[in-house]
Design a protein around this motif. Structure first.
Motif, PDB file in Angstrom:
ATOM      1  N   UNK A 201       0.824  -1.377   0.003  1.00 22.51           N
ATOM      2  CA  UNK A 201      -0.088   0.075  -0.003  1.00 22.51           C
ATOM      3  C   UNK A 201       0.804   1.354   0.040  1.00 22.51           C
ATOM      4  N   UNK A 202       1.964   1.156   0.209  1.00 21.78           N
ATOM      5  CA  UNK A 202       3.071   2.282   0.505  1.00 21.78           C
ATOM      6  C   UNK A 202       3.195   2.990  -0.861  1.00 21.78           C
ATOM      7  N   UNK A 203       2.994   2.137  -2.099  1.00 23.98           N
ATOM      8  CA  UNK A 203       3.327   2.851  -3.452  1.00 23.98           C
ATOM      9  C   UNK A 203       2.024   4.024  -3.760  1.00 23.98           C
ATOM     10  N   UNK A 204       0.742   3.575  -3.170  1.00 22.09           N
ATOM     11  CA  UNK A 204      -0.278   4.504  -3.438  1.00 22.09           C
ATOM     12  C   UNK A 204      -0.495   5.320  -2.121  1.00 22.09           C
ATOM     13  N   UNK A 205       0.014   5.341  -0.894  1.00 28.68           N
ATOM     14  CA  UNK A 205      -0.327   6.085   0.038  1.00 28.68           C
ATOM     15  C   UNK A 205       0.947   6.981   0.725  1.00 28.68           C
ATOM     16  N   UNK A 206       1.033   8.064   0.277  1.00 26.78           N
ATOM     17  CA  UNK A 206       2.002   8.795   0.532  1.00 26.78           C
ATOM     18  C   UNK A 206       2.171   8.842   2.162  1.00 26.78           C
ATOM     19  N   UNK A 207       0.986   8.750   2.974  1.00 29.64           N
ATOM     20  CA  UNK A 207       0.963   9.084   4.416  1.00 29.64           C
ATOM     21  C   UNK A 207       1.295   7.681   5.231  1.00 29.64           C
ATOM     22  N   UNK A 208       1.457   6.342   4.618  1.00 29.86           N
ATOM     23  CA  UNK A 208       1.794   5.285   5.188  1.00 29.86           C
ATOM     24  C   UNK A 208       3.022   5.021   5.586  1.00 29.86           C
ATOM     25  N   UNK A 209       3.564   4.533   6.848  1.00 29.33           N
ATOM     26  CA  UNK A 209       4.889   4.284   7.192  1.00 29.33           C
ATOM     27  C   UNK A 209       4.613   2.960   7.677  1.00 29.33           C
ATOM     28  N   UNK A 210       5.534   1.732   7.204  1.00 24.74           N
ATOM     29  CA  UNK A 210       5.542   0.289   7.737  1.00 24.74           C
ATOM     30  C   UNK A 210       6.762   0.342   8.401  1.00 24.74           C
ATOM     31  N   UNK A 211       6.885  -0.351   9.802  1.00 26.89           N
ATOM     32  CA  UNK A 211       7.844  -0.217  10.559  1.00 26.89           C
ATOM     33  C   UNK A 211       8.278  -1.853  10.622  1.00 26.89           C
ATOM     34  N   UNK A 212       9.379  -2.218  10.735  1.00 21.51           N
ATOM     35  CA  UNK A 212       9.661  -3.624  10.858  1.00 21.51           C
ATOM     36  C   UNK A 212      10.842  -3.770  11.671  1.00 21.51           C
ATOM     37  N   UNK A 213      11.213  -5.049  12.059  1.00 20.24           N
ATOM     38  CA  UNK A 213      12.338  -5.394  12.927  1.00 20.24           C
ATOM     39  C   UNK A 213      12.992  -6.778  12.561  1.00 20.24           C
ATOM     40  N   UNK A 214      14.176  -6.803  12.618  1.00 19.39           N
ATOM     41  CA  UNK A 214      14.754  -8.334  12.491  1.00 19.39           C
ATOM     42  C   UNK A 214      14.945  -9.052  13.553  1.00 19.39           C
ATOM     43  N   UNK A 215      14.374  -8.333  14.986  1.00 21.08           N
ATOM     44  CA  UNK A 215      14.489  -9.052  16.105  1.00 21.08           C
ATOM     45  C   UNK A 215      13.799 -10.240  16.250  1.00 21.08           C
ATOM     46  N   UNK A 216      12.702 -10.434  15.398  1.00 20.60           N
ATOM     47  CA  UNK A 216      11.730 -11.634  15.848  1.00 20.60           C
ATOM     48  C   UNK A 216      11.938 -12.689  14.518  1.00 20.60           C
ATOM     49  N   UNK A 217      11.216 -12.530  13.742  1.00 24.37           N
ATOM     50  CA  UNK A 217      11.318 -13.331  12.602  1.00 24.37           C
ATOM     51  C   UNK A 217      12.835 -13.637  11.944  1.00 24.37           C
ATOM     52  N   UNK A 218      13.623 -12.812  12.096  1.00 24.51           N
ATOM     53  CA  UNK A 218      15.017 -13.146  11.798  1.00 24.51           C
ATOM     54  C   UNK A 218      15.945 -13.428  12.889  1.00 24.51           C
ATOM     55  N   UNK A 219      15.257 -13.584  14.194  1.00 21.60           N
ATOM     56  CA  UNK A 219      16.119 -14.118  15.211  1.00 21.60           C
ATOM     57  C   UNK A 219      17.195 -13.138  15.712  1.00 21.60           C
ATOM     58  N   UNK A 220      17.106 -12.000  15.478  1.00 21.77           N
ATOM     59  CA  UNK A 220      18.430 -11.282  15.724  1.00 21.77           C
ATOM     60  C   UNK A 220      18.233  -9.770  16.482  1.00 21.77           C
ATOM     61  N   UNK A 221      17.537 -10.256  17.762  1.00 16.97           N
ATOM     62  CA  UNK A 221      17.030  -9.282  18.881  1.00 16.97           C
ATOM     63  C   UNK A 221      18.456  -8.848  19.245  1.00 16.97           C
ATOM     64  N   UNK A 222      19.522  -9.423  19.420  1.00 15.51           N
ATOM     65  CA  UNK A 222      20.888  -9.112  19.949  1.00 15.51           C
ATOM     66  C   UNK A 222      21.490  -8.116  18.896  1.00 15.51           C
ATOM     67  N   UNK A 223      21.213  -8.118  17.794  1.00 18.97           N
ATOM     68  CA  UNK A 223      21.886  -7.066  16.880  1.00 18.97           C
ATOM     69  C   UNK A 223      21.517  -5.719  16.819  1.00 18.97           C
ATOM     70  N   UNK A 224      19.931  -5.408  17.069  1.00 19.15           N
ATOM     71  CA  UNK A 224      19.373  -4.189  17.096  1.00 19.15           C
ATOM     72  C   UNK A 224      19.381  -3.737  15.603  1.00 19.15           C
ATOM     73  N   UNK A 225      18.508  -4.322  14.948  1.00 20.32           N
ATOM     74  CA  UNK A 225      18.174  -3.832  13.561  1.00 20.32           C
ATOM     75  C   UNK A 225      16.745  -3.613  13.419  1.00 20.32           C
ATOM     76  N   UNK A 226      16.249  -2.503  13.127  1.00 27.05           N
ATOM     77  CA  UNK A 226      14.815  -2.083  12.625  1.00 27.05           C
ATOM     78  C   UNK A 226      14.631  -1.345  11.316  1.00 27.05           C
ATOM     79  N   UNK A 227      13.715  -1.406  10.608  1.00 24.46           N
ATOM     80  CA  UNK A 227      13.682  -0.344   9.359  1.00 24.46           C
ATOM     81  C   UNK A 227      12.202  -0.048   9.295  1.00 24.46           C
ATOM     82  N   UNK A 228      11.931   1.076   8.512  1.00 27.03           N
ATOM     83  CA  UNK A 228      10.770   1.464   7.970  1.00 27.03           C
ATOM     84  C   UNK A 228      10.752   1.558   6.448  1.00 27.03           C
ATOM     85  N   UNK A 229       9.615   1.331   5.687  1.00 28.02           N
ATOM     86  CA  UNK A 229       9.292   1.505   4.330  1.00 28.02           C
ATOM     87  C   UNK A 229       8.310   2.594   4.246  1.00 28.02           C
TER      88      UNK A 229
END
Ligand code: PMP
Length: 357
Positions: A201-229
């Motif tokens: 939905x990001x492509x058609x909605x300039x007001x939408x920010x999706x925030x993700x983490x590598x802590x859970x599904x990528x099992x990297x809670x100790x590395x501290x990496x998050x991101x937003x699209x």
């Protein structure tokens, strides 16, 4: 206490009035079954440690890339976005905190569910953001229709935490439709475990920010990496806050490790399948023990037993070296939030619960 002896007398007014978020216990003991902070028991891709080892070199004397270009390019390619639509930070907590300052502090109140990630109200207090909570319905679900009210911005996790209940992408699209002029942030910390992502939905909605983490599904809670699209305009707002706070949030090992994690799709998919299979087994077993278990799309379940108080059960489990999360909060104080562990951890938990009941 008189001000002369008050050890807090040097604190600012802001700090005196803060009520910080309290994370789940990180015990020093090693023989506990730790199901309280939604870590992934199946571990990261082995490629991550190889990549980190390669970074543990003479180059550590140099600052890392402040723009994390390689990682942002890898994330953009993975999610079908452009690098200028990607922001990275030191865990998604940092990304979210920047979003509170950059996008969610508006003239009208920020809306979020009454039962949700406990950091949201903590950031509102820290940054002086006026917030209004929107009650979940009686089944502890987010109802999109309830957000049709004046708002400066909106944030919610999908799946929500700590309920684990997910909204579909169509419902999020409907919310965006009714709030085209307000920033909407979707915290997808747990989305990989079975919910629909809002990233398309990001492509058609300039007001939408999706925030993700590598802590859970990528099992990297100790590395501290998050991101937003999100739209490049939203990302620029985050960059302005980041560059007013910390130019180098991700060290070299974190940037290299995160890129390596994205390159191991096989490990990622296998780990997701294991968590989902174990979540189903845990849900069925808890139901057999008499628990009411909310439908989870996350790597945890939220469950209550009609005959037992949540705080008591959590304490009795802890006495048996099993840690789960309990929130002493209205509406949910009888629930336990239990992270999906390994097969063996589930068995230990179930045996301990059977003794409690
Ligand atoms: N969002 C939610 C809903 C969470 O439960 C968590 C984990 N506590 C986070 C964000 C932050 O995770 P991290 O900072 O490890 O990316």
């Amino acid at each position: 206490m008189s001000t002369g002896t008050n050890p807090n007398r040097f604190w600012s007014r802001l700090v005196r009035e803060l009520r910080p978020y309290v994370p789940g216990e990180q015990p020093r003991m090693s023989n506990l079954v730790k199901l309280n902070t939604n870590e992934n028991p199946f571990g990261p891709s082995p490629r991550v440690s190889d990549a980190i080892r390669a970074e543990a070199a003479e180059t550590l004397r140099l600052y890392p890339d402040p723009e994390a270009v390689a990682l942002r390019q890898a994330l953009a390619a993975y999610h079908g976005a452009r690098p200028e639509q990607v922001f990275v930070g030191n865990g998604s907590d940092e990304v979210l905190a920047h979003a509170f300052v950059a996008l969610l502090k508006q003239d009208a109140p920020l809306l979020f569910p009454d039962i949700t990630y406990g950091f949201f109200p903590a950031w509102c207090r820290l940054f002086g953001i006026e917030a209004e909570t929107v009650p979940l319905d009686s089944a502890l679900r987010i109802r999109i229709a309830d957000y049709a009210r004046p708002a400066g911005a909106i944030i919610f996790p999908n799946p929500n935490a700590p309920t684990g209940i997910a909204l579909g992408r169509a419902e999020i699209a409907a919310l965006l439709q009714t709030h085209p002029g307000q920033p909407v942030v979707v915290d997808e910390a747990y989305v990989d475990f079975g919910a629909e992502t809002a990233i398309p939905l990001v492509a058609s909605h300039p007001n939408l920010l999706v925030v993700r983490t590598m802590s859970k599904s990528r099992a990297l809670a100790g590395l501290r990496v998050g991101y937003a699209i999100g739209d490049a305009g939203l990302i620029e707002a985050l960059v302005r806050v980041k560059d007013s706070f910390n130019s180098y949030p991700l060290g070299r090992p974190a940037q290299a490790g995160a890129v390596a994690a994205l390159e191991d799709e096989t490990h990622f998919q296998r780990s997701l399948a294991l968590v989902i299979e174990e979540r189903d087994r845990l849900t069925q077993a808890l139901t057999r023990l008499g628990f009411e278990v909310l439908p989870s799309a996350a790597n945890f379940v939220f469950a209550r037993h009609p005959a037992r108080a949540g705080a008591e059960l959590a304490a009795e489990l802890r006495a048996q070296a099993v840690l789960v999360r309990h929130f002493a909060r209205p509406r949910i104080s009888d629930y336990l939030r239990i992270t999906v562990g390994t097969n063996t951890q589930t068995d230990v938990l179930l045996a301990a619960l059977a003794r409690c009941l």
